[in-house]
Design a protein around this motif. Sequence first.
Motif, PDB file in Angstrom:
ATOM      1  N   ASP A  58     -40.549 -33.560  -4.522  1.00 29.72           N
ATOM      2  CA  ASP A  58     -41.390 -32.432  -4.105  1.00 29.72           C
ATOM      3  C   ASP A  58     -41.814 -32.579  -2.644  1.00 29.72           C
ATOM      4  OD1 ASP A  58     -41.175 -31.471  -6.673  1.00 29.72           O
ATOM      5  OD2 ASP A  58     -43.068 -32.340  -7.348  1.00 29.72           O
ATOM      6  N   PHE A  59     -42.129 -33.798  -2.242  1.00 31.24           N
ATOM      7  CA  PHE A  59     -42.543 -34.026  -0.865  1.00 31.24           C
ATOM      8  C   PHE A  59     -41.398 -33.751   0.113  1.00 31.24           C
ATOM      9  CE2 PHE A  59     -43.505 -37.127   2.662  1.00 31.24           C
ATOM     10  CZ  PHE A  59     -44.588 -36.410   3.187  1.00 31.24           C
ATOM     11  N   MET A  60     -40.180 -34.157  -0.269  1.00 28.59           N
ATOM     12  CA  MET A  60     -39.025 -33.918   0.603  1.00 28.59           C
ATOM     13  C   MET A  60     -38.728 -32.423   0.727  1.00 28.59           C
ATOM     14  SD  MET A  60     -36.606 -37.071  -0.696  1.00 28.59           S
ATOM     15  CE  MET A  60     -35.156 -36.418   0.119  1.00 28.59           C
ATOM     16  N   LYS A  61     -38.983 -31.642  -0.319  1.00 31.41           N
ATOM     17  CA  LYS A  61     -38.804 -30.192  -0.219  1.00 31.41           C
ATOM     18  C   LYS A  61     -39.754 -29.602   0.827  1.00 31.41           C
ATOM     19  CE  LYS A  61     -37.216 -29.418  -4.978  1.00 31.41           C
ATOM     20  NZ  LYS A  61     -37.552 -28.777  -6.286  1.00 31.41           N
ATOM     21  N   GLU A  62     -40.995 -30.080   0.819  1.00 37.41           N
ATOM     22  CA  GLU A  62     -41.954 -29.596   1.813  1.00 37.41           C
ATOM     23  C   GLU A  62     -41.521 -29.987   3.224  1.00 37.41           C
ATOM     24  OE1 GLU A  62     -44.552 -27.709   1.356  1.00 37.41           O
ATOM     25  OE2 GLU A  62     -44.404 -27.615  -0.834  1.00 37.41           O
ATOM     26  N   LEU A  63     -40.989 -31.197   3.378  1.00 37.19           N
ATOM     27  CA  LEU A  63     -40.554 -31.644   4.702  1.00 37.19           C
ATOM     28  C   LEU A  63     -39.372 -30.823   5.201  1.00 37.19           C
ATOM     29  CD1 LEU A  63     -40.764 -35.537   4.283  1.00 37.19           C
ATOM     30  CD2 LEU A  63     -42.415 -34.022   5.391  1.00 37.19           C
ATOM     31  N   ARG A  64     -38.431 -30.499   4.296  1.00 37.46           N
ATOM     32  CA  ARG A  64     -37.279 -29.711   4.715  1.00 37.46           C
ATOM     33  C   ARG A  64     -37.686 -28.280   5.071  1.00 37.46           C
ATOM     34  NH1 ARG A  64     -34.355 -32.936   0.551  1.00 37.46           N
ATOM     35  NH2 ARG A  64     -32.823 -34.203   1.714  1.00 37.46           N
ATOM     36  N   GLU A  65     -38.718 -27.745   4.399  1.00 35.52           N
ATOM     37  CA  GLU A  65     -39.200 -26.411   4.749  1.00 35.52           C
ATOM     38  C   GLU A  65     -39.838 -26.397   6.129  1.00 35.52           C
ATOM     39  OE1 GLU A  65     -41.783 -25.122   1.681  1.00 35.52           O
ATOM     40  OE2 GLU A  65     -40.185 -24.811   0.202  1.00 35.52           O
ATOM     41  N   LEU A  70     -33.754 -34.625   7.642  1.00 34.50           N
ATOM     42  CA  LEU A  70     -33.579 -35.652   6.632  1.00 34.50           C
ATOM     43  C   LEU A  70     -32.102 -35.745   6.276  1.00 34.50           C
ATOM     44  CD1 LEU A  70     -36.544 -34.875   4.196  1.00 34.50           C
ATOM     45  CD2 LEU A  70     -36.453 -36.632   5.948  1.00 34.50           C
ATOM     46  N   ASN A  71     -31.725 -36.843   5.721  1.00 38.99           N
ATOM     47  CA  ASN A  71     -30.348 -37.028   5.268  1.00 38.99           C
ATOM     48  C   ASN A  71     -30.085 -36.082   4.092  1.00 38.99           C
ATOM     49  OD1 ASN A  71     -27.843 -37.915   4.381  1.00 38.99           O
ATOM     50  ND2 ASN A  71     -28.293 -40.061   4.790  1.00 38.99           N
ATOM     51  N   GLU A  72     -29.239 -35.092   4.311  1.00 37.71           N
ATOM     52  CA  GLU A  72     -29.015 -34.084   3.286  1.00 37.71           C
ATOM     53  C   GLU A  72     -28.329 -34.663   2.055  1.00 37.71           C
ATOM     54  OE1 GLU A  72     -30.179 -31.151   3.310  1.00 37.71           O
ATOM     55  OE2 GLU A  72     -30.970 -31.216   5.349  1.00 37.71           O
ATOM     56  N   ALA A  73     -27.585 -35.750   2.221  1.00 41.15           N
ATOM     57  CA  ALA A  73     -26.863 -36.337   1.089  1.00 41.15           C
ATOM     58  C   ALA A  73     -27.737 -37.260   0.258  1.00 41.15           C
ATOM     59  CB  ALA A  73     -25.629 -37.102   1.593  1.00 41.15           C
TER      60      ALA A  73
END
Length: 482
Positions: A58-65, A70-73
């Motif tokens: 969930d935290f990485m989703k917020e960061l990508r928004e 971030l490393n997409e893979a």
Amino acid sequence: MRSTDNAVAQWHAQKQLRTGPAWKLLQGAPWALAFLRAEFSATRQRVPLEEFHASLTDFMKELREESLSLNEAWQASHYADSWVRSQFLARPMVDGKFQYEPTAATARVLAFIDTLGARHTNLNSSRLSTLLNSIETLSQQSDPNPESRIAALEAEILERRHEINALQNGASPAVLSNDSAVAATRSVLDLAASLPADFKRMRDGVEVMLHTIRTEIMESSVTKGVAVGQVLAGDKALRGTAEGETFKGFTEFLNNPVQQARFRQSVNEVLERDFTAALTSEERHNLASLVREMRRQAAEVHTIYGRLSESLHAYVQSAEFQESVLLRKAIHAAEQGVATASLGSRTPVVTPLLFSPTFETLAGLGIFNPEDHVPPPKLAAPPALSDADIHRTPATPAPNMPKLLAAVEQAKELRNGAATLSEVYACLPDELHHINTIRGLILAARGSNHNLDPGRSETLSFTQIDGTTRTATVPLFTFTKD
């Protein structure tokens, strides 16, 4: 030259520090450190693997928004694995499930970051008084002169007597202001914040010794005695460190019920003071659960020590060890016999009689023909086991604090802002009606604004692990809106 030598020593220490996990964590991505600070606290030192991965996802989703690169893979599990490899996190198995916890280096980094970001200072008269008292105690306890120690004790007794007389004559006791009391409480919490890292380093040191005893003793046949000596020497050195002294002191505290009772009473009395309303709910919870958290961490160290002792015991009792003892005795006896033998005429060495054959011809040897070999039958396949075949000892689960706090808010909303403990308990599902839930509700009530009526009580029914139902009588707690 002295300053130069000191600078060189400091430079070597800095180079070693730069290769450690603490420095790498500080030099890493800021979002990783922010996530670890949010996920772990003084009372939340372990997070289940699935819950940790879900929170990180969930935290990485917020960061990508927010367009953070971030490393997409990589998924959450990839980042968690890399943090374990970098020694930022440990992943022990507890009760058959993997959990994440910060390493000793990470715990110290998180405590350091908390001090940098704190908006309040604890440098007050209470901390200065603690410093002066510690220096005086150190001076007295390290003084070998009995006359000066007697004089110091008599002066302290006289000072206490004057204070008692003043209070008996109607003088008002000197009480800390609310601000000073809050700062003093936070000073205590700051001191306690360094204890988890010490316990982790002590536990990691014992883990290294346990790994040593298993690899060098259980798998080696040459240096077993040397390995045991190394493990015992390592244990002695570990107990002589600052972390070992901390663990030793806390163990002595656990073995002294009088000190435990005094400490618990002091904590309960502090939590009942009015100034604790200025503390955050997390700080009150940390203070209330201080002893319980330290007991849990000390129990982990004792458990690892038990496993180390079991490995040593298994080695000593093994048949291979007994054979090595007999062999050493035989070699020692032979060496003594050679040393004491006279240098006179020598007798020829007699060939040892290894067997007494009864055959007279080569036909009696019974030469083996490989074609006559009949291979033994194959072993039966092991039985297939499923999850239904695994039986665990039933145990009462720990209180689910997020659900308990949610039930408190729900009950207050349904009852116009005021709900008793029994009304909150009734809002919970049946699977949470156990004794640890009642304890968690009492802890939540003590750590928040509530009304306590010691003259009245409530009766709650809970289910034990064997299926029987029992009742618990608790004081009347009333949760109210803040």
